[in-house]
Design a protein around this motif. Structure first.
Motif, PDB file in Angstrom:
ATOM      1  N   VAL A   1      -5.593  -6.617   2.474  1.00 15.71           N
ATOM      2  CA  VAL A   1      -5.177  -5.564   3.402  1.00 15.71           C
ATOM      3  C   VAL A   1      -3.687  -5.296   3.261  1.00 15.71           C
ATOM      4  CG1 VAL A   1      -4.959  -4.931   5.833  1.00 15.71           C
ATOM      5  CG2 VAL A   1      -7.046  -6.040   5.024  1.00 15.71           C
ATOM      6  N   LYS A   2      -2.887  -6.361   3.174  1.00 16.66           N
ATOM      7  CA  LYS A   2      -1.435  -6.181   3.005  1.00 16.66           C
ATOM      8  C   LYS A   2      -1.142  -5.400   1.733  1.00 16.66           C
ATOM      9  CE  LYS A   2       2.949  -6.506   2.426  1.00 16.66           C
ATOM     10  NZ  LYS A   2       3.737  -7.709   2.198  1.00 16.66           N
ATOM     11  N   SER A   3      -1.786  -5.764   0.645  1.00 23.65           N
ATOM     12  CA  SER A   3      -1.555  -5.095  -0.631  1.00 23.65           C
ATOM     13  C   SER A   3      -1.922  -3.615  -0.565  1.00 23.65           C
ATOM     14  CB  SER A   3      -2.366  -5.798  -1.726  1.00 23.65           C
ATOM     15  OG  SER A   3      -2.270  -5.103  -2.942  1.00 23.65           O
ATOM     16  N   GLU A   4      -3.049  -3.306   0.071  1.00 20.50           N
ATOM     17  CA  GLU A   4      -3.487  -1.908   0.146  1.00 20.50           C
ATOM     18  C   GLU A   4      -2.574  -1.084   1.060  1.00 20.50           C
ATOM     19  OE1 GLU A   4      -5.873  -0.316  -1.549  1.00 20.50           O
ATOM     20  OE2 GLU A   4      -6.209  -2.145  -2.702  1.00 20.50           O
ATOM     21  N   LEU A   5      -2.084  -1.687   2.133  1.00 13.52           N
ATOM     22  CA  LEU A   5      -1.154  -0.968   3.012  1.00 13.52           C
ATOM     23  C   LEU A   5       0.171  -0.723   2.312  1.00 13.52           C
ATOM     24  CD1 LEU A   5      -1.793  -2.675   6.471  1.00 13.52           C
ATOM     25  CD2 LEU A   5      -2.408  -0.348   5.787  1.00 13.52           C
ATOM     26  N   LYS A   6       0.649  -1.700   1.571  1.00 15.01           N
ATOM     27  CA  LYS A   6       1.892  -1.532   0.818  1.00 15.01           C
ATOM     28  C   LYS A   6       1.732  -0.428  -0.232  1.00 15.01           C
ATOM     29  CE  LYS A   6       6.074  -2.700  -0.387  1.00 15.01           C
ATOM     30  NZ  LYS A   6       7.228  -2.404   0.488  1.00 15.01           N
ATOM     31  N   LYS A   7       0.573  -0.421  -0.877  1.00 14.91           N
ATOM     32  CA  LYS A   7       0.285   0.625  -1.861  1.00 14.91           C
ATOM     33  C   LYS A   7       0.251   2.003  -1.204  1.00 14.91           C
ATOM     34  CE  LYS A   7      -3.370   1.969  -5.123  1.00 14.91           C
ATOM     35  NZ  LYS A   7      -4.717   1.585  -5.637  1.00 14.91           N
ATOM     36  N   LEU A   8      -0.365   2.083  -0.021  1.00 16.37           N
ATOM     37  CA  LEU A   8      -0.433   3.349   0.704  1.00 16.37           C
ATOM     38  C   LEU A   8       0.969   3.822   1.089  1.00 16.37           C
ATOM     39  CD1 LEU A   8      -2.521   5.377   1.938  1.00 16.37           C
ATOM     40  CD2 LEU A   8      -2.277   4.106   4.076  1.00 16.37           C
ATOM     41  N   LEU A   9       1.800   2.908   1.528  1.00 15.24           N
ATOM     42  CA  LEU A   9       3.181   3.244   1.895  1.00 15.24           C
ATOM     43  C   LEU A   9       3.933   3.825   0.708  1.00 15.24           C
ATOM     44  CD1 LEU A   9       5.653   3.139   3.766  1.00 15.24           C
ATOM     45  CD2 LEU A   9       5.924   0.733   3.168  1.00 15.24           C
ATOM     46  N   THR A  10       3.644   3.307  -0.469  1.00  6.08           N
ATOM     47  CA  THR A  10       4.346   3.738  -1.680  1.00  6.08           C
ATOM     48  C   THR A  10       3.802   5.047  -2.234  1.00  6.08           C
ATOM     49  OG1 THR A  10       4.735   1.415  -2.230  1.00  6.08           O
ATOM     50  CG2 THR A  10       5.029   3.016  -4.005  1.00  6.08           C
ATOM     51  N   THR A  11       2.478   5.224  -2.166  1.00  6.25           N
ATOM     52  CA  THR A  11       1.853   6.354  -2.868  1.00  6.25           C
ATOM     53  C   THR A  11       1.487   7.531  -1.975  1.00  6.25           C
ATOM     54  OG1 THR A  11      -0.349   5.374  -2.614  1.00  6.25           O
ATOM     55  CG2 THR A  11       0.897   4.791  -4.603  1.00  6.25           C
ATOM     56  N   ASP A  12       1.309   7.295  -0.689  1.00  8.27           N
ATOM     57  CA  ASP A  12       0.906   8.390   0.211  1.00  8.27           C
ATOM     58  C   ASP A  12       1.613   8.196   1.548  1.00  8.27           C
ATOM     59  OD1 ASP A  12      -0.335  10.351   1.734  1.00  8.27           O
ATOM     60  OD2 ASP A  12      -2.322   9.998   0.865  1.00  8.27           O
ATOM     61  N   ARG A  13       2.868   8.587   1.590  1.00 10.51           N
ATOM     62  CA  ARG A  13       3.708   8.347   2.773  1.00 10.51           C
ATOM     63  C   ARG A  13       3.151   9.047   4.017  1.00 10.51           C
ATOM     64  NH1 ARG A  13       8.785   6.246   2.817  1.00 10.51           N
ATOM     65  NH2 ARG A  13       9.635   6.159   4.931  1.00 10.51           N
ATOM     66  N   GLU A  14       2.655  10.255   3.842  1.00  9.44           N
ATOM     67  CA  GLU A  14       2.129  10.996   4.991  1.00  9.44           C
ATOM     68  C   GLU A  14       0.963  10.253   5.628  1.00  9.44           C
ATOM     69  OE1 GLU A  14       0.259  15.410   6.118  1.00  9.44           O
ATOM     70  OE2 GLU A  14       0.966  14.990   4.083  1.00  9.44           O
ATOM     71  N   LYS A  15       0.062   9.742   4.799  1.00 12.52           N
ATOM     72  CA  LYS A  15      -1.087   9.009   5.333  1.00 12.52           C
ATOM     73  C   LYS A  15      -0.643   7.693   5.958  1.00 12.52           C
ATOM     74  CE  LYS A  15      -5.110   9.311   3.282  1.00 12.52           C
ATOM     75  NZ  LYS A  15      -6.273   9.112   2.364  1.00 12.52           N
ATOM     76  N   TYR A  16       0.352   7.038   5.344  1.00 14.32           N
ATOM     77  CA  TYR A  16       0.837   5.782   5.911  1.00 14.32           C
ATOM     78  C   TYR A  16       1.461   6.013   7.281  1.00 14.32           C
ATOM     79  CZ  TYR A  16       2.943   1.205   6.440  1.00 14.32           C
ATOM     80  OH  TYR A  16       3.278  -0.034   6.932  1.00 14.32           O
ATOM     81  N   GLU A  17       2.175   7.104   7.436  1.00 14.08           N
ATOM     82  CA  GLU A  17       2.796   7.384   8.731  1.00 14.08           C
ATOM     83  C   GLU A  17       1.739   7.663   9.795  1.00 14.08           C
ATOM     84  OE1 GLU A  17       5.881  10.325   8.337  1.00 14.08           O
ATOM     85  OE2 GLU A  17       7.083   9.065   7.000  1.00 14.08           O
ATOM     86  N   LYS A  18       0.608   8.236   9.400  1.00 15.04           N
ATOM     87  CA  LYS A  18      -0.506   8.395  10.343  1.00 15.04           C
ATOM     88  C   LYS A  18      -1.040   7.021  10.751  1.00 15.04           C
ATOM     89  CE  LYS A  18      -2.170  12.939   8.811  1.00 15.04           C
ATOM     90  NZ  LYS A  18      -3.283  13.669   8.158  1.00 15.04           N
ATOM     91  N   PHE A  19      -1.168   6.137   9.754  1.00 16.63           N
ATOM     92  CA  PHE A  19      -1.583   4.767  10.064  1.00 16.63           C
ATOM     93  C   PHE A  19      -0.596   4.124  11.035  1.00 16.63           C
ATOM     94  CE2 PHE A  19      -0.154   0.458   8.966  1.00 16.63           C
ATOM     95  CZ  PHE A  19      -1.217  -0.270   9.470  1.00 16.63           C
ATOM     96  N   TRP A  20       0.689   4.326  10.783  1.00 15.04           N
ATOM     97  CA  TRP A  20       1.722   3.692  11.612  1.00 15.04           C
ATOM     98  C   TRP A  20       1.674   4.189  13.045  1.00 15.04           C
ATOM     99  CZ3 TRP A  20       4.282  -0.531  10.686  1.00 15.04           C
ATOM    100  CH2 TRP A  20       5.356  -0.865  11.493  1.00 15.04           C
ATOM    101  N   GLU A  21       1.435   5.485  13.219  1.00 14.34           N
ATOM    102  CA  GLU A  21       1.354   6.033  14.570  1.00 14.34           C
ATOM    103  C   GLU A  21       0.207   5.379  15.354  1.00 14.34           C
ATOM    104  OE1 GLU A  21       3.362   8.028  16.065  1.00 14.34           O
ATOM    105  OE2 GLU A  21       4.620   8.713  14.424  1.00 14.34           O
ATOM    106  N   ALA A  22      -0.860   5.024  14.641  1.00 15.97           N
ATOM    107  CA  ALA A  22      -2.020   4.411  15.304  1.00 15.97           C
ATOM    108  C   ALA A  22      -1.865   2.909  15.481  1.00 15.97           C
ATOM    109  CB  ALA A  22      -3.297   4.719  14.520  1.00 15.97           C
ATOM    110  N   PHE A  23      -1.341   2.212  14.455  1.00 19.82           N
ATOM    111  CA  PHE A  23      -1.405   0.746  14.459  1.00 19.82           C
ATOM    112  C   PHE A  23      -0.073   0.052  14.161  1.00 19.82           C
ATOM    113  CE2 PHE A  23      -5.664   2.279  13.097  1.00 19.82           C
ATOM    114  CZ  PHE A  23      -6.377   1.843  14.200  1.00 19.82           C
ATOM    115  N   GLY A  24       1.013   0.819  14.070  1.00 19.52           N
ATOM    116  CA  GLY A  24       2.308   0.197  13.779  1.00 19.52           C
ATOM    117  C   GLY A  24       2.717  -0.829  14.813  1.00 19.52           C
ATOM    118  N   LEU A  25       2.365  -0.562  16.068  1.00 23.41           N
ATOM    119  CA  LEU A  25       2.706  -1.495  17.136  1.00 23.41           C
ATOM    120  C   LEU A  25       2.122  -2.873  16.857  1.00 23.41           C
ATOM    121  CD1 LEU A  25       4.073  -1.786  19.914  1.00 23.41           C
ATOM    122  CD2 LEU A  25       1.912  -1.113  20.962  1.00 23.41           C
ATOM    123  N   GLN A  26       0.909  -2.911  16.305  1.00 23.05           N
ATOM    124  CA  GLN A  26       0.265  -4.200  16.026  1.00 23.05           C
ATOM    125  C   GLN A  26       0.983  -4.939  14.901  1.00 23.05           C
ATOM    126  OE1 GLN A  26      -1.971  -5.168  18.067  1.00 23.05           O
ATOM    127  NE2 GLN A  26      -2.523  -7.109  17.134  1.00 23.05           N
TER     128      GLN A  26
END
Length: 637
Positions: A368-393
């Motif tokens: 999961v860590k590896s895939e999230l790091k990959k998402l942060l690097t390759t699809d910033r817009e999608k990662y920021e959507k993830f962050w809005e939902a689960f960044g607090l966790q």
């Protein structure tokens, strides 16, 4: 009929335990009987690979479920290898003697070579949780005679010859009578059987079939002249999917396949943000299919939320939510794990060795860590959507356990900053450091706009120094636990010396000298504020604002605000507040005059400045009425 035989004493005790204690839910009985039927078919299929006399290929095998409401009977039939008289005695007369396990030993096969579900020989007896009588008709492959094993529970069993034309086993359960607490009749309803098969046995590799009746309007009826008549058609329905999506090759599947599966199985109405399909081999071999939702569930940040992945063993559901498979910081992940390597206890509901779970959980965490790091690097817009939902966790994950997971999670963190108020990673912040910048500067407030408008930000922004804006209650706790990133400590712009470099050193010395020279005025201000501040002094950090509140010590103003909201902190810890006054602002000159001419008015000015600074910080003032009256008095004097 032969004489009834008694179960051995230890088997009798175990059977009583089976019926009353071992299984969490009575409905598990169907999973166990289907799994045993699948085992029996596996054995005959395995034999067919080397014995052409078997006369069956894989497509010929099936499991059949029949319901008879009048007789209160549920019948489950397989066309597997069947059991001889001796095997009925050994497998059913001696509880916990597993025919499946013995089959593996007899064939000198590793578990990975023959994937047989049953190992403990006790699942069959779960039938007695719902049945008052159990009959087993079985004809073994290669035998000419069939046998009937029957029992009404702990008193014993009989084994006799019987008529059966085909090879395989037929189990007939005569269900118990309904009680106030248990409605056994539900197991005679098609909808119930369909639900249980879908829940526990959807991925048994052989079709599980049942007869389903449908009513159709009879042709030529249902008109003005002819009353409506219906005719019943019966058809064979396959209840299970057989091949789970996670055992298919990824090349066979599309994003639509994954999205459809996710929405159907996890009752979401939007596609997942990310799916992870992986086969892992090693100390424990398993398949995993993981999803990160696009939105947090309504109860996600509440005590009611339960984390966990579905856990399967060879396609058979063991538990709906295995919480041990997910760390708290990745509790938002949904999905499943399927492994044939799990050492299950006799009820298959828990593992015998949690070491296996720990190995899988650690592997999933890394994935999961590896895939999230990959998402942060390759699809910033999608990662920021993830962050809005689960960044607090993720931020809670950095903070929890005294920072034990900070190394794993810190490079997933993103914060908005003074650089266009957009999200930045810590690496991006570090890449933009000013020459000789010693710290990662941050401002903590309850909103982005408040953080950006704090008086303390002016000086740093005027020098082009980027400031991270921490706007959630856990943020500052998290960065303080992290401590440093890329060898740069975090520093709150509202606490301590900002240490902006040699250019500001001379100014700093001058401000400190002025503070010392005007000690009497600052003593009067501190006295007027009656213990609300640790000290008053001139400020090095203000540009246009007249004053600000800063904190001296480990507890910041934002931490005080956060801790004050917690019920257990009724007498909450407070920050050691400092009132800083801008020496370049006209208010300082006014205070100096009042120190010489009107100490009472100086006291009022001090209270007004202090309360104004609190309001700018978003903190409550203790006496709004007094504050309002002092302002009116000054305005009208």
């Amino acid at each position: 009929m032969s004489e009834q035989k008694a179960f051995k004493a230890e088997s009798k005790r175990l059977l009583d335990l089976m019926i009353n204690s071992i299984y969490t839910h009575k409905e598990i009985f169907l999973r166990e009987l289907i799994s045993n039927a699948s085992d029996a078919i596996d054995k005959l299929y395995f034999k067919s690979l080397t014995d052409s006399n078997v006369g069956k290929n894989r497509d010929d095998f099936a499991i059949m479920i029949s319901l008879d409401k009048e007789k209160r009977q549920l019948k489950l039939t397989d066309n597997g290898i069947g059991m001889t008289h001796e095997e009925l005695e050994n497998n059913l007369g001696i509880i916990a003697n597993s025919g499946s396990f013995a089959f593996k030993k007899d064939n000198n096969e590793e578990e990975s070579d023959i994937d047989i579900i049953g190992q403990f020989g006790v699942g069959f007896y779960s039938a007695f949780m719902v049945a008052k009588k159990v009959e087993v008709r079985s004809k073994a492959y290669g035998e000419t005679v069939a046998h009937l094993w029957q029992s009404e529970g702990v008193e014993g069993y009989t084994v006799d010859e019987c008529e059966k034309d085909t090879v395989g086993t037929e189990i007939i359960l005569t269900l118990k009578d309904d009680t106030e607490d248990e409605k056994y009749s539900d197991y005679l309803e098609s909808w119930k059987i369909r639900t249980l098969v879908k829940k526990y046995s959807d991925y048994i590799r052989y079709p599980i079939k049942t007869l389903t009746s449908h009513q159709h309007l009879k042709d030529g009826t249902g008109t003005d002249d002819v009353p409506a008549e219906y005719e019943t058609h019966t058809e064979l329905e396959t209840l299970n999917s057989m091949v789970p999506i996670w055992r298919k090759n990824k090349s066979e599947l599309t994003a639509d396949d994954y999205n459809k599966y996710y929405k159907e199985k996890y009752y979401d109405y939007v596609d997942p943000l990310l799916y992870i399909h992986k086969k892992t081999e090693g100390n424990v071999t398993y398949d995993s299919l993981l999803f990160i939702p696009a939105k947090a569930p309504m109860d996600y940040y509440s005590k009611e939320f339960e984390k966990g992945l579905q856990l399967y063993s060879s396609g058979v559901l063991i538990t709906e939510k295995c919480k041990e498979l997910l760390p708290d910081h990745f509790s938002f992940v949904r999905g499943l794990v399927d492994s044939a390597d799990l050492s299950l206890n006799i009820s298959r509901e828990v593992l015998q060795h949690d070491r296996q779970l720990k190995i899988i959980a650690k592997s999933i965490e890394k994935t999961v860590k590896s895939e999230l790091k990959k998402l942060l690097t390759t699809d910033r817009e999608k990662y920021e959507k993830f962050w809005e939902a689960f960044g607090l966790q993720i931020k809670f994950g950095c903070y929890n356990g005294y920072g034990m997971n900070k190394e794993l999670l810190q490079d997933l963190l993103i914060f908005k900053s003074s650089a266009e108020q957009k999200y930045v990673t810590l690496d991006e912040y570090i890449s933009r450091l000013q020459t000789d910048q010693k710290y990662i500067y941050y401002a903590a407030a309850d909103s982005l706009s408040r953080a950006d408008s704090l008086p303390q930000t002016e000086l740093l922004k005027s020098k082009g120094i980027e400031i991270l804006y921490l706007t959630e209650s856990v943020d500052e706790f998290a960065v303080q636990v992290i401590g440093t990133y890329a060898e740069k400590p975090f520093k709150n712009i509202s606490s301590g010396d900002l240490e902006l470099g040699e250019a500001d050193k001379a100014k700093s010395e001058e401000v400190k000298k002025q503070t010392e020279d005007n000690k009497e005025i600052f003593d009067l201000i501190k006295e007027a504020l009656d213990g609300n501040i640790k000290e008053a002094r001139l400020s090095e950090r203000l540009v246009t604002h007249p004053c600000c509140i800063t904190a001296d010590g480990d507890i910041s103003l934002e931490m005080e605000r956060t801790l004050a909201k917690m019920p257990e902190n009724a007498e909450h810890v407070k920050a050691a507040k400092v009132l800083e006054i801008n020496p370049e602002h006209p208010i300082w000159k006014k205070l100096c005059e009042l120190g010489k001419t009107d100490k009472e008015k100086l006291s009022d000015y001090a209270k007004i400045l202090y309360n104004s600074a609190l309001l700018v910080e978003g903190m409550p003032i203790e006496n709004p009425k007094e504050y309002s009256e002092m302002i009116v008095n000054i305005m009208t004097s």
